[in-house]
Design a protein around this motif. Structure first.
Motif, mmCIF file in Angstrom:
data_model
loop_
_atom_site.group_PDB
_atom_site.id
_atom_site.type_symbol
_atom_site.label_atom_id
_atom_site.label_comp_id
_atom_site.label_asym_id
_atom_site.label_seq_id
_atom_site.Cartn_x
_atom_site.Cartn_y
_atom_site.Cartn_z
ATOM 1 N N ASN A 95 0.807 -1.222 0.000
ATOM 2 C CA ASN A 95 0.000 0.000 0.000
ATOM 3 C C ASN A 95 0.838 1.268 0.000
ATOM 4 N N TRP A 96 2.042 1.175 0.530
ATOM 5 C CA TRP A 96 2.914 2.348 0.603
ATOM 6 C C TRP A 96 3.959 2.379 -0.517
ATOM 7 N N GLY A 97 3.855 1.444 -1.456
ATOM 8 C CA GLY A 97 4.772 1.457 -2.595
ATOM 9 C C GLY A 97 6.191 1.039 -2.259
ATOM 10 N N ARG A 98 6.343 0.182 -1.257
ATOM 11 C CA ARG A 98 7.661 -0.345 -0.889
ATOM 12 C C ARG A 98 7.818 -1.754 -1.457
ATOM 13 N N PRO A 99 9.058 -2.280 -1.533
ATOM 14 C CA PRO A 99 9.232 -3.676 -1.959
ATOM 15 C C PRO A 99 8.440 -4.610 -1.051
ATOM 16 N N THR A 100 7.666 -5.503 -1.634
ATOM 17 C CA THR A 100 6.762 -6.340 -0.840
ATOM 18 C C THR A 100 7.409 -7.694 -0.526
ATOM 19 N N ASP A 101 8.439 -7.649 0.305
ATOM 20 C CA ASP A 101 9.158 -8.876 0.650
ATOM 21 C C ASP A 101 9.180 -9.150 2.150
ATOM 22 N N GLY A 102 8.552 -8.292 2.932
ATOM 23 C CA GLY A 102 8.509 -8.503 4.378
ATOM 24 C C GLY A 102 9.792 -8.161 5.096
ATOM 25 N N VAL A 103 10.791 -7.671 4.367
ATOM 26 C CA VAL A 103 12.061 -7.290 4.992
ATOM 27 C C VAL A 103 11.925 -5.882 5.580
ATOM 28 N N LEU A 104 12.382 -5.729 6.800
ATOM 29 C CA LEU A 104 12.230 -4.453 7.500
ATOM 30 C C LEU A 104 13.408 -3.530 7.210
ATOM 31 N N ARG A 105 13.406 -3.020 5.971
ATOM 32 C CA ARG A 105 14.412 -2.036 5.591
ATOM 33 C C ARG A 105 13.995 -0.654 6.106
ATOM 34 N N ILE A 106 14.902 0.299 5.969
ATOM 35 C CA ILE A 106 14.633 1.661 6.433
ATOM 36 C C ILE A 106 13.385 2.232 5.750
ATOM 37 N N GLU A 107 13.162 1.888 4.483
ATOM 38 C CA GLU A 107 11.995 2.405 3.767
ATOM 39 C C GLU A 107 10.682 1.984 4.446
ATOM 40 N N THR A 108 10.688 0.781 5.030
ATOM 41 C CA THR A 108 9.502 0.323 5.755
ATOM 42 C C THR A 108 9.461 0.918 7.156
ATOM 43 N N TRP A 109 10.607 0.982 7.822
ATOM 44 C CA TRP A 109 10.647 1.604 9.145
ATOM 45 C C TRP A 109 10.175 3.057 9.088
ATOM 46 N N SER A 110 10.446 3.737 7.976
ATOM 47 C CA SER A 110 10.051 5.136 7.879
ATOM 48 C C SER A 110 8.543 5.307 7.970
ATOM 49 N N ILE A 111 7.782 4.290 7.533
ATOM 50 C CA ILE A 111 6.317 4.344 7.656
ATOM 51 C C ILE A 111 5.945 4.324 9.130
ATOM 52 N N PHE A 112 6.523 3.383 9.874
ATOM 53 C CA PHE A 112 6.219 3.263 11.300
ATOM 54 C C PHE A 112 6.640 4.508 12.082
ATOM 55 N N LEU A 113 7.766 5.092 11.697
ATOM 56 C CA LEU A 113 8.344 6.188 12.470
ATOM 57 C C LEU A 113 7.719 7.544 12.162
ATOM 58 N N ASN A 114 6.947 7.626 11.102
ATOM 59 C CA ASN A 114 6.356 8.903 10.713
ATOM 60 C C ASN A 114 4.829 8.918 10.757
ATOM 61 N N ASN A 115 4.230 7.802 11.179
ATOM 62 C CA ASN A 115 2.774 7.705 11.225
ATOM 63 C C ASN A 115 2.341 6.985 12.492
ATOM 64 N N GLU A 116 1.491 7.643 13.255
ATOM 65 C CA GLU A 116 0.999 7.020 14.481
ATOM 66 C C GLU A 116 0.342 5.684 14.197
#
Length: 310
Positions: free
Chosen positions: A289-310
């Motif tokens: 949904n956020w346009g990130r690689p859909t592999d389940g790996v917790l890269r910085i691009e995925t962490w940025s979603i968690f860190l910038n959205n409640e």
């Protein structure tokens, strides 16, 4: 109950004294729709808001959404925030009735969370849209339900509503076109009348909790200050290849709690603290949904979603 109307530029130049004399106590004005084309910024919004304030009416601003993915949601959010920044609505609304596929609760929550510092947020939709595209996580915000020709509204999984739009065929002498008619509950009225208190900086507290977990489980040596600076990002990058299926930690629990709050994980569907299959699938759905690689790996691009959205 408190009576009110919602309007847009389609109603022309609205005499707010007529609105008030007809028994209305509040008016909700369209501000934006999507991000481009006719109506993306309502030409009557600022005039309507100013005149409503002078008439002593409670006011609201709403955005008519077109988004079905994160890129579009973010651009619509920015259009809305930019357009209303010089006004002071008592409530602020995401009007969700656009054509889309599947559950988009996460997108709607991102929009609402980002406007929550301005005024009391509400989600507007009809019963069918509510059941088709939202889940119970949206109950974080009051419901403005559109349901016509009934004695009481169908509110789906909600246990109550804030506003009920009971007709789209209202007419007020001197006001062009049909006007939507609404009832507001005493509960919501008292909430917006008593002085809205924006939510605490929940995101900062969440980041503090993550930093504590990184220190206790991975010896990250971070300052627990609630700011995801370079040291925190380096620590997260350092555990990228550690958090794989089967890994167990409080950091995984932190991720699960975030995914649950976004609507990607259902309570009781996963094993706490374990990066299990339901959690993995929830992460990949978030990434999609956020346009990130859909592999389940917790890269910085995925962490940025968690860190910038409640």
């Amino acid at each position: 109950m408190h009576r009110g109307v919602d309007i847009s530029n389609l109603n022309g130049n609205v005499d707010m004294s007529l609105i008030k004399n007809a028994g209305s106590e509040f008016v909700i004005c369209r501000a934006t729709e999507g991000t481009s084309g006719s109506g993306s910024q309502d030409e009557k919004y600022h005039q309507n808001m100013s005149n409503a304030k002078v008439a002593g009416l409670k006011t609201g601003a709403y955005h008519f959404s077109h988004f079905a993915d994160i890129a579009k949601e973010e651009s619509e959010l920015q259009n809305f925030l930019n357009f209303i920044q010089d006004t002071t609505p008592d409530m602020i609304v995401l009007d969700a009735e656009n054509s889309c596929q599947g559950d988009i609760t996460g997108l709607c929550l991102d929009f609402l969370d980002n406007i929550a510092q301005i005024a009391q947020p509400l989600i507007y939709c009809n019963p069918s849209w509510l059941r088709t595209h939202l889940n119970a996580s949206i109950m974080k915000y009051p419901l403005w339900i559109a349901n016509y020709g009934v004695s009481s509204p169908d509110i789906g999984f909600y246990d109550g509503y804030g506003i009920w739009q009971y007709s789209d065929k209202g007419q007020i002498s001197g006001v062009s076109g049909y006007v939507d008619l609404n009832y507001m509950t005493d509960t919501l009225w008292n909430l917006i009348s008593g002085g809205y208190t924006p939510p605490a900086d929940k995101l900062k507290e969440q980041i503090r909790a993550l930093q504590y977990d990184l220190n206790s489980e991975y010896n990250a040596g971070l300052v627990v200050g609630g700011v995801a600076g370079p040291a925190t990002m380096a620590a997260l990058k350092g555990i990228q290849n550690i958090i794989v299926k089967g890994h167990k930690s409080y950091v995984v629990l932190w991720i699960q709690q975030k995914l649950e709050s976004y609507g990607y994980l259902q309570p009781g569907s996963y094993k706490e603290k374990v990066y299990d299959e339901p959690t993995f699938q929830a992460v990949t759905n978030l990434q999609k949904n956020w346009g990130r690689p859909t592999d389940g790996v917790l890269r910085i691009e995925t962490w940025s979603i968690f860190l910038n959205n409640e």
